[in-house]
Design an enzyme around this catalytic site. Structure first.
Site, PDB file in Angstrom:
ATOM      1  N   GLY A  13     -14.959   2.543   4.207  1.00 57.30           N
ATOM      2  CA  GLY A  13     -13.796   1.659   4.242  1.00 57.30           C
ATOM      3  C   GLY A  13     -13.782   0.549   3.201  1.00 57.30           C
ATOM      4  N   SER A  14     -14.443   0.761   2.067  1.00 55.08           N
ATOM      5  CA  SER A  14     -14.413  -0.308   1.053  1.00 55.08           C
ATOM      6  C   SER A  14     -13.004  -0.463   0.485  1.00 55.08           C
ATOM      7  CB  SER A  14     -15.445  -0.060  -0.052  1.00 55.08           C
ATOM      8  OG  SER A  14     -15.117   1.057  -0.827  1.00 55.08           O
ATOM      9  N   ASN A 104      -1.700   8.540  -0.142  1.00 55.23           N
ATOM     10  CA  ASN A 104      -3.136   8.847  -0.104  1.00 55.23           C
ATOM     11  C   ASN A 104      -3.746   8.507  -1.460  1.00 55.23           C
ATOM     12  OD1 ASN A 104      -5.616  10.117   0.830  1.00 55.23           O
ATOM     13  ND2 ASN A 104      -5.100  11.830  -0.519  1.00 55.23           N
ATOM     14  N   HIS A 106      -6.871   9.699  -3.991  1.00 51.58           N
ATOM     15  CA  HIS A 106      -7.832  10.781  -4.227  1.00 51.58           C
ATOM     16  C   HIS A 106      -8.708  10.408  -5.424  1.00 51.58           C
ATOM     17  CE1 HIS A 106      -9.301  14.842  -3.800  1.00 51.58           C
ATOM     18  NE2 HIS A 106      -9.330  14.908  -5.117  1.00 51.58           N
TER      19      HIS A 106
HETATM   20  C1  GAR Z   1     -12.603   6.949  -1.896  1.00 55.83           C
HETATM   21  O1  GAR Z   1     -13.181   7.168  -3.161  1.00 55.83           O
HETATM   22  C2  GAR Z   1     -11.360   7.806  -1.740  1.00 55.83           C
HETATM   23  O2  GAR Z   1     -10.676   8.045  -2.940  1.00 55.83           O
HETATM   24  C3  GAR Z   1     -11.944   9.086  -1.216  1.00 55.83           C
HETATM   25  O3  GAR Z   1     -12.965   8.701  -0.340  1.00 55.83           O
HETATM   26  C4  GAR Z   1     -13.529   7.463  -0.796  1.00 55.83           C
HETATM   27  C5  GAR Z   1     -13.609   6.529   0.382  1.00 55.83           C
HETATM   28  O4  GAR Z   1     -14.335   5.362   0.057  1.00 55.83           O
HETATM   29  N1  GAR Z   1     -10.927   9.887  -0.560  1.00 55.83           N
HETATM   30  C6  GAR Z   1     -10.944  11.211  -0.534  1.00 55.83           C
HETATM   31  O5  GAR Z   1     -11.835  11.878  -1.024  1.00 55.83           O
HETATM   32  C7  GAR Z   1      -9.756  11.850   0.175  1.00 55.83           C
HETATM   33  N2  GAR Z   1      -9.659  13.241  -0.140  1.00 55.83           N
HETATM   34  P1  GAR Z   1     -14.187   4.061   0.943  1.00 55.83           P
HETATM   35  O6  GAR Z   1     -14.291   4.494   2.413  1.00 55.83           O
HETATM   36  O7  GAR Z   1     -15.340   3.176   0.551  1.00 55.83           O
HETATM   37  O8  GAR Z   1     -12.854   3.459   0.660  1.00 55.83           O
END
Ligand code: GAR
Length: 191
Positions: A13-14, A104, A106
């Site tokens: 969740g950053s 979203n 990505h």
């Molecule tokens: C992020 O890099 C996001 O782009 C990716 O997961 C990470 C979550 O990091 N999302 C996907 O891969 C969706 N297909 P976070 O929890 O630290 O924000």
């Protein structure tokens, strides 16, 4: 009237925290009303609590087969949904209910390196394995297929020869932090 936003996240969740921080002083534009999460142990739940934002945990089955998620969103008067590190596919019924109101992020340059199984570090692994010289981020509208809705924004970064999944993920995360909140803000301002 501010736009009421729900953030959906599955893990660390950053990005979610970065969005919470961004909108803290922008209550005239939008308010983050709730963080929705499909994993009771996810760190994003602690991050939301720090900002005093309520959290709701639900299972994949509840999202697909019950009205729990939709009823929660209605309860908070949600106008706009941000998928921020959310790893499940959004059911068609929700896509239909929120047309052009679900975005979203990505961690690569779609249409490359998208689709089922392409999430988080798996994406960076694939980019490195293919010997790409460039990666980046894509912010797009969500539809009922993985990673295939209309693209709102892309930004690129180099892939260095000595990159590991960790160093590439860090570089991509920096791009996400720099752009995702402002792209959300610009998009909700047009609603
Ligand atoms: C992020 O890099 C996001 O782009 C990716 O997961 C990470 C979550 O990091 N999302 C996907 O891969 C969706 N297909 P976070 O929890 O630290 O924000």
């Amino acid at each position: 009237m501010p736009v009421n936003i729900a953030i959906f996240a599955s893990g660390n969740g950053s990005n979610a925290e970065n969005i919470l921080k961004h909108f803290e002083g922008k209550g005239d534009v939008a308010k983050i009303r709730v963080v929705m999460c499909n994993n009771a142990k996810a760190y994003v739940l602690e991050r939301a609590a720090k900002y005093g934002v309520p959290t709701v945990v639900f299972s994949k089955k509840e999202m697909e087969e019950s009205e729990k998620v939709e009823e929660t969103l209605e309860g908070y008067g949600i106008d706009f949904i941000v998928l921020s590190g959310f790893m499940l596919k959004i059911p068609e019924k929700m896509v239909r209910k929120y047309p052009n109101r679900i975005v979203n992020i990505h961690p690569a340059l779609l249409p490359k390196y998208g689709g089922k199984g392409m999430y988080g570090d798996h994406v960076h692994e694939a980019v490195l394995a293919a010997g790409e010289k460039e990666s980046g981020i894509t912010i797009h509208y969500a539809n009922e297929q993985y990673d295939s809705g209309d693209i709102l924004f892309q930004a690129t970064c180099p892939v260095e020869k000595e990159d590991t999944v960790e160093t590439l993920a860090q570089r991509v995360h920096q791009l996400e932090y720099a752009h995702f909140p402002s792209v959300i803000e610009e998009t909700v301002k047009k609603l």
